[in-house]
Structures are given as C-alpha cells and as structure tokens.
Design a protein around this motif. Structure first.
Motif, short mmCIF file in Angstrom:
data_model
loop_
_atom_site.label_atom_id
_atom_site.label_comp_id
_atom_site.label_asym_id
_atom_site.label_seq_id
_atom_site.Cartn_x
_atom_site.Cartn_y
_atom_site.Cartn_z
N SER A 16 41.26 43.37 45.16
CA SER A 16 42.00 42.13 45.39
C SER A 16 41.68 41.10 44.32
O SER A 16 42.58 40.43 43.79
CB SER A 16 41.66 41.59 46.79
OG SER A 16 42.46 40.48 47.11
N TRP A 17 40.39 40.96 43.99
CA TRP A 17 39.98 40.03 42.92
C TRP A 17 40.64 40.41 41.60
O TRP A 17 40.95 39.54 40.80
CB TRP A 17 38.46 40.06 42.76
CG TRP A 17 37.70 39.25 43.75
CD1 TRP A 17 37.98 39.09 45.08
CD2 TRP A 17 36.51 38.49 43.51
NE1 TRP A 17 37.04 38.30 45.67
CE2 TRP A 17 36.12 37.91 44.73
CE3 TRP A 17 35.73 38.26 42.38
CZ2 TRP A 17 34.99 37.11 44.85
CZ3 TRP A 17 34.60 37.46 42.51
CH2 TRP A 17 34.24 36.88 43.73
N GLY A 47 43.52 41.60 41.26
CA GLY A 47 44.97 41.47 41.37
C GLY A 47 45.68 42.78 41.67
O GLY A 47 46.90 42.88 41.49
N GLN A 48 44.93 43.78 42.15
CA GLN A 48 45.53 45.09 42.47
C GLN A 48 45.68 45.21 43.99
O GLN A 48 44.95 45.92 44.67
CB GLN A 48 44.65 46.21 41.91
CG GLN A 48 44.47 46.13 40.40
CD GLN A 48 43.58 47.25 39.86
OE1 GLN A 48 43.66 48.41 40.28
NE2 GLN A 48 42.70 46.90 38.93
N SER A 49 46.68 44.50 44.52
CA SER A 49 46.84 44.40 45.97
C SER A 49 47.14 45.75 46.62
O SER A 49 46.67 46.04 47.73
CB SER A 49 47.93 43.40 46.32
OG SER A 49 47.48 42.08 46.06
N ASP A 81 46.14 40.45 51.25
CA ASP A 81 46.86 41.20 50.21
C ASP A 81 48.28 41.55 50.62
O ASP A 81 49.18 41.57 49.78
CB ASP A 81 46.07 42.45 49.82
CG ASP A 81 44.94 42.13 48.84
OD1 ASP A 81 45.25 41.91 47.66
OD2 ASP A 81 43.79 42.05 49.27
N ASN A 105 50.11 38.56 49.81
CA ASN A 105 50.34 38.47 48.35
C ASN A 105 51.54 39.30 47.92
O ASN A 105 52.20 38.97 46.92
CB ASN A 105 49.10 38.94 47.60
CG ASN A 105 47.94 37.96 47.71
OD1 ASN A 105 48.15 36.78 48.00
ND2 ASN A 105 46.73 38.44 47.49
#
Length: 460
Positions: free
Chosen positions: A181-182, A184-186, A213, A216
C-alpha cells in the motif's frame, strides 16, 4: 514459591551468595531464567551481574552478558543493554556459533531500534541474517525498518521472504499488505490482506487496511463492507469512522455520511477534516445554512487553509452572500494568482451577479492554464448560454462531455443549447437517448426535467 523467592532476591541480594555455589553456575542461570519468566527484570539483572563477578569461561560470560543485556532492555535500559550485547559478541568465538551470533545481533538490533539508531539497527538485522538467512523475525523487522525509512523495494523483498518462511503468520501478511500500500500497489496489497484474513477471520486491522486500498481503487461498496467488519471485530476509533464516512459520501449516501462526521465531531470538535466533510455533506443535501456553520468553524480553526476557505466561499455564494464570498476568494487569489479553483469560484460569483463577460474572462484564464478543466468548460458554457452565445456554449459543452462522458446533466445542457439554436432533431435525439439509455442512472429531478422538455417539444 517462585514469586516469594523473587521478592526475597530483590530485597536481600546477599541471598544469591548464600544459596548458590560459585563453582556450579547452572542453578544461577536457571534462577535468572525463572525470574525472566516472571518478568522480574531487576532480580534477573542481579543474578547475571553476580555470575559476571565470578571467573568463568568466556562462553558463559558471553551468555551472561547477553541475558543481562536483554533483561536491561526489558527494563528500558537500552543503552546499557546494548553495551552488554556488544560485550557478549566480543567474547563469543565465531566458529560454530552462527545461531548465537544471529540471536545476539538480533537482540542488539531491537535495543538500537528503541534508541532510534536506525542505521545500526539495520546493520545488526543484516548481520543476524548473514549468520542465519532464515531468521524469520530478523527478516520481518528489517523489512519494517526499511519501510519506515521508505526503502520500499528492500522492505517488500524482506517481507515477501518472511511470508515464504512462515506462510501461516497473518501478521506478516498484513505488514506485507501495508508495504504494498505504501508503494502504491493497491491490487497486491489487497491480495496480501485477503491472505491475512483467510488465516484469521476476525483480524480487524486487516479488514481496515484492505478497506483503505479498496477505497483507493474506487471500490467503495466493498470498502464499506470491510470497515463494517473491522468495527464488528473490535476496531473502533476515529480513523475507522472517518474512512467509513468518506465511503458513504463517495456512495452518495450523504445523510449517513453527515451523521458519521457529526459523531466524529462529538468526540473531536476541532477535527478540520470532519468539519469540512460535514459541510460538504450538508451542501449535497442542500442544507446550506448548516453547511455554512461547519465551514465557518473550520475556517476559524484552520487559520485560512485554502481548501476550507474555498468551500466556505462556495456555500456563501449559494446563500447569495456574495460580498463576503468575494472577499474570501480575492484574498486567496492575492496569495496565489494561479489558484484556479478559486478563480472558478470567482467566475461563478460573477455569473450569479449577472456580470457574464467578466465571468467568461475568468473561466478563460483558468482554461489557458488548464485546457481540460471540466468545471471551467461547463461554467463558461453556462455563461455563454445565458449571454445568448449558443455556438460557443455548445463548443464548450462538447469538450466537457468528452472529458465526462458519464455525466447525464451535461448531455441535458447540450440538448437545451441545441433547442435554443433550433436544432430540434439533434436535441430530441440527446434527450431520448438519456431516457432510453440512462433511465435507471439519472436522478429523479433531472429525469422529470427531461420529460417536461420532451413534452413541450411535442406540444409545439
């Protein structure tokens, strides 16, 4: 009896020398171990200190330093504990002692983390893994430390390896998900959280993390379901309720969202985010006076934060309080002339006051900087329409529809523009397409307007 012995040991340190033989250190280590099990760290430290006063083999001194270092760490004496573990490492022969070296480095890393000495802690975790490449906890901790230092690629490598070593550890899967998640790979994060939840169905934190996520990715219904599960399994804090309220808002459940934001404000009346979103919810519900109250409070607490001031100005415009709204907007533009959202609000205010040419100029300034600013295209189209310049209005609406093809209101506005231009066939096609193709997705007031226009056209 163990607790009684421990109490005596603390009070009467002399009991150590009276009860334990110096030539047989086994019972001393056993006594220290029993004290550690009872979390009687001070007494354990006294035992290991007594051992170190004796002349004994370096291997035993190394063990005693290590155990005393751990006990000191558990007592919060991190620097002293680190010093003991460093002495333990110096005394320990390297040959044949790889597991012990790994443990000593691992424990020293823990103490260095407590002192926020991140580089040395990282080095110790790496040393532990050099002696024992499959040290699960060292891998996990180094991964978490790397994530904290935003070394996300290395953190992902460590945590993925840790999940391979211990596939049934739900906490590590959860940490892996957070790291994705950090980064940006949800999608990958959701898979990891789902694995954690398969291992532990009532893992409230994993439900919450997966919900973030999912949100997101715009999957708000699923995110809301996960947040409800997190609440069901015991996670009940402001962060959860705020995210739940955001999901409700995104799902256009504005009344429920407003109630959730209000609940947050009962616990934290100074929450700027909750005040702003409560105001936005009220605007969606056309409760403009209540929205004004929330935004006014947020402006006071936020000390001129631009986004909050802009929302406040917007609701003032809708309440026909243009003088104060204009003061706020002009102050924002004086501070930042490139604040396009503020310029759009100024243009809206100018339209409201009938100053259409000035409004068109303001919208045009925004579009020079941001040619795909849909709000300015729509605003300029409306100003041109009211001015009677239907061809320019139609041009802007076509561009806005290209940017927002799923907005039925834009197609309706384009149809009105075509009617004004006497292009009735094309206007009818737009309106019929809205009713036939979009019927279930159009809100009731707009649908009633479309039907009314079609009936008027048929009558004429």
């Amino acid at each position: 009896m163990k607790s009684l012995f421990s109490l005596k040991l603390i009070k009467y340190g002399v009991l150590l020398k009276a009860c334990l033989r110096k030539d047989d250190l086994g019972p001393w280590f056993k006594a220290g171990s029993e004290l550690e099990q009872n979390e009687n760290w001070k007494a354990a430290i006294a035992v290991y200190s007594a051992i170190l006063e004796n002349k004994c083999p370096e291997s035993l001194r190394s063990t005693a330093y290590s155990l005393r270092g751990i006990a000191r760490g558990n007592l919060g004496l991190y620097a002293e504990g680190e010093e003991d573990l460093s002495k333990a490492l110096q005394l320990l022969p390297e040959e044949g002692n790889a597991p012990l070296f790994a443990e000593y480095h691992y424990n020293r890393a823990l103490l260095r983390e407590q002192q926020q000495n991140w580089p040395k802690a990282h080095n110790d975790y790496t040393a532990a893994l050099t002696f024992c490449p499959e040290h699960f906890q060292a891998l996990t901790n180094r991964g978490l430390l790397r994530r904290q230092q935003e070394e996300l690629e290395g953190a992902l490598r460590d945590l993925k390896r840790a999940t391979e070593l211990l596939q049934a550890d739900e906490k590590t899967w959860n940490e892996l998900g957070l790291t994705y998640s950090w980064a940006g790979q949800s999608d990958e994060a959701i898979l990891a959280f789902s694995k954690a939840l398969r291992l532990q169905k009532d893992f409230a934190e994993a439900y919450f993390n997966r919900a973030v996520d999912l949100g997101n990715l715009g999957q708000f219904s699923q995110a809301l379901a996960d947040l409800n599960s997190a609440l069901q399994y015991g996670l009940d804090d402001e962060n959860l309720h705020f995210n739940r309220a955001l999901c409700l808002y995104s799902l256009r459940q504005y009344s429920d969202a407003k109630a959730e934001f209000q609940e947050i404000l009962r616990g934290d009346p100074a929450s700027l985010e909750a005040l702003e979103m409560a105001g936005k919810s009220c605007m969606r519900l056309n409760q403009l006076q209540e929205a004004e109250v929330y935004f006014a409070r947020a402006v006071t607490l936020g000390r001129g934060e631009a986004s909050i001031c802009l929302n406040y100005a917007h609701v003032l415009i809708l309440l026909n309080r243009g003088v104060l709204a204009q003061e706020i907007i002009e102050a924002l533009l004086e501070e930042d002339p490139n604040f396009t959202e503020a310029r759009e609000k100024l243009a809206l205010l100018l339209v409201q006051s009938g100053r259409l040419d000035e409004a068109i100029d303001q919208y045009s300034l925004v579009l020079e900087a941001k040619p795909k600013a849909a709000g300015s295209l729509i605003g300029r189209a409306q100003a041109c329409y009211h001015k009677g310049d239907y061809s320019k209005a139609l041009h802007d609406l076509d561009q806005a529809i290209g940017l927002n093809p799923s907005d039925p209101k834009l197609i309706y506005d384009r149809a009105l523009c075509k009617i004004a231009m006497r292009d009735l066939r094309s206007a009818t096609a737009d309106l019929v397409n809205l009713i036939d193709g979009w019927g279930g997705e159009i809100e009731r007031p707009l649908k009633e307007q479309i039907v009314s226009v079609l009936e008027s056209m048929s009558a004429s």
